[in-house]
Design a protein around this motif. Structure first.
Motif, PDB file in Angstrom:
ATOM      1  N   ASN A 186       0.453   4.926   3.305  1.00 44.82           N
ATOM      2  CA  ASN A 186      -0.643   5.101   2.346  1.00 44.82           C
ATOM      3  C   ASN A 186      -0.834   6.592   2.055  1.00 44.82           C
ATOM      4  O   ASN A 186      -0.298   7.449   2.759  1.00 44.82           O
ATOM      5  CB  ASN A 186      -1.937   4.447   2.865  1.00 44.82           C
ATOM      6  N   VAL A 187      -1.576   6.876   1.021  1.00 43.42           N
ATOM      7  CA  VAL A 187      -1.784   8.255   0.565  1.00 43.42           C
ATOM      8  C   VAL A 187      -2.488   9.099   1.618  1.00 43.42           C
ATOM      9  O   VAL A 187      -2.151  10.266   1.816  1.00 43.42           O
ATOM     10  CB  VAL A 187      -2.568   8.265  -0.775  1.00 43.42           C
ATOM     11  N   SER A 204       0.809  -1.219   0.000  1.00 47.63           N
ATOM     12  CA  SER A 204       0.000   0.000   0.000  1.00 47.63           C
ATOM     13  C   SER A 204       0.847   1.277   0.000  1.00 47.63           C
ATOM     14  O   SER A 204       0.316   2.364   0.084  1.00 47.63           O
ATOM     15  CB  SER A 204      -0.914   0.016   1.228  1.00 47.63           C
ATOM     16  N   GLU A 215       5.543  10.317  -2.004  1.00 43.86           N
ATOM     17  CA  GLU A 215       5.317  11.743  -2.248  1.00 43.86           C
ATOM     18  C   GLU A 215       6.573  12.276  -2.931  1.00 43.86           C
ATOM     19  O   GLU A 215       7.678  12.113  -2.423  1.00 43.86           O
ATOM     20  CB  GLU A 215       5.090  12.442  -0.914  1.00 43.86           C
ATOM     21  N   ALA A 266       2.760   4.638  -0.390  1.00 48.02           N
ATOM     22  CA  ALA A 266       2.606   5.841  -1.205  1.00 48.02           C
ATOM     23  C   ALA A 266       3.947   6.574  -1.205  1.00 48.02           C
ATOM     24  O   ALA A 266       4.668   6.560  -0.211  1.00 48.02           O
ATOM     25  CB  ALA A 266       1.521   6.739  -0.627  1.00 48.02           C
ATOM     26  N   MET A 300       1.578  12.669  -5.354  1.00 47.16           N
ATOM     27  CA  MET A 300       1.581  11.482  -4.507  1.00 47.16           C
ATOM     28  C   MET A 300       1.248  10.296  -5.402  1.00 47.16           C
ATOM     29  O   MET A 300       0.317  10.365  -6.207  1.00 47.16           O
ATOM     30  CB  MET A 300       0.549  11.600  -3.399  1.00 47.16           C
ATOM     31  N   GLU A 323       0.693   5.981  -5.560  1.00 39.63           N
ATOM     32  CA  GLU A 323       0.453   4.762  -4.816  1.00 39.63           C
ATOM     33  C   GLU A 323       1.072   3.614  -5.597  1.00 39.63           C
ATOM     34  O   GLU A 323       0.996   3.565  -6.829  1.00 39.63           O
ATOM     35  CB  GLU A 323      -1.043   4.540  -4.642  1.00 39.63           C
ATOM     36  N   ARG A 324       1.718   2.705  -4.884  1.00 39.35           N
ATOM     37  CA  ARG A 324       2.424   1.595  -5.506  1.00 39.35           C
ATOM     38  C   ARG A 324       1.466   0.685  -6.266  1.00 39.35           C
ATOM     39  O   ARG A 324       0.360   0.414  -5.818  1.00 39.35           O
ATOM     40  CB  ARG A 324       3.144   0.810  -4.417  1.00 39.35           C
ATOM     41  N   CYS A 334      -0.206  10.432   4.221  1.00 37.40           N
ATOM     42  CA  CYS A 334       0.614  11.489   3.606  1.00 37.40           C
ATOM     43  C   CYS A 334      -0.140  12.820   3.587  1.00 37.40           C
ATOM     44  O   CYS A 334       0.399  13.856   3.977  1.00 37.40           O
ATOM     45  CB  CYS A 334       0.997  11.052   2.198  1.00 37.40           C
TER      46      CYS A 334
END
Length: 117
Positions: free
Chosen positions: A79-80, A21, A25, A23, A111, A113-114, A83
């Motif tokens: 996770n986003v 999960s 930035e 993220a 941002m 996310e993987r 952030c």
């Protein structure tokens, strides 16, 4: 593994150790030439604040070798949403305000996310 990463800190971050999960930035900013060194010093002041934020994993900092005053920051989060919340929290602090004031221009701020391959 995630708890170990948090406990060990910045130095153990590898792509394999990141949760699915994760993220990232990405901030590419331009500072006035005379502020580049202060910007980097402020990163060191900001790091302990970020380490207290929920979901923070690590920060990688870079300086351009081709353009004066261009800095790249990669921040890794669980996770986003963490952030986003941390950004709001940090921007309201005096240290955060001082840090962000050094940015003459934000060239990129995103941002990500993987995704699995």
């Amino acid at each position: 593994m995630l708890d170990s990463l948090k406990d060990q800190g910045q130095d153990l971050l590898t792509l394999e150790s990141l949760p699915k999960s994760t993220a990232i930035e990405i901030a590419i900013v331009e500072c006035a030439s005379e502020d580049s060194e202060k910007y980097h010093k402020m990163r060191k002041v900001m790091l302990p604040l970020l380490q207290k934020e929920k979901g923070f994993l690590a920060w990688r900092a870079f300086q351009s070798k081709t353009r004066e005053g261009i800095m790249l920051d990669l921040l890794y989060w669980e996770n986003v949403e963490d952030c986003r919340k941390a950004g709001e929290n940090i921007q309201s602090t005096e240290i955060g305000k001082e840090f962000f004031a050094l940015m003459k221009q934000t060239l990129v701020f995103e941002m990500f996310e993987r995704q699995s391959l």
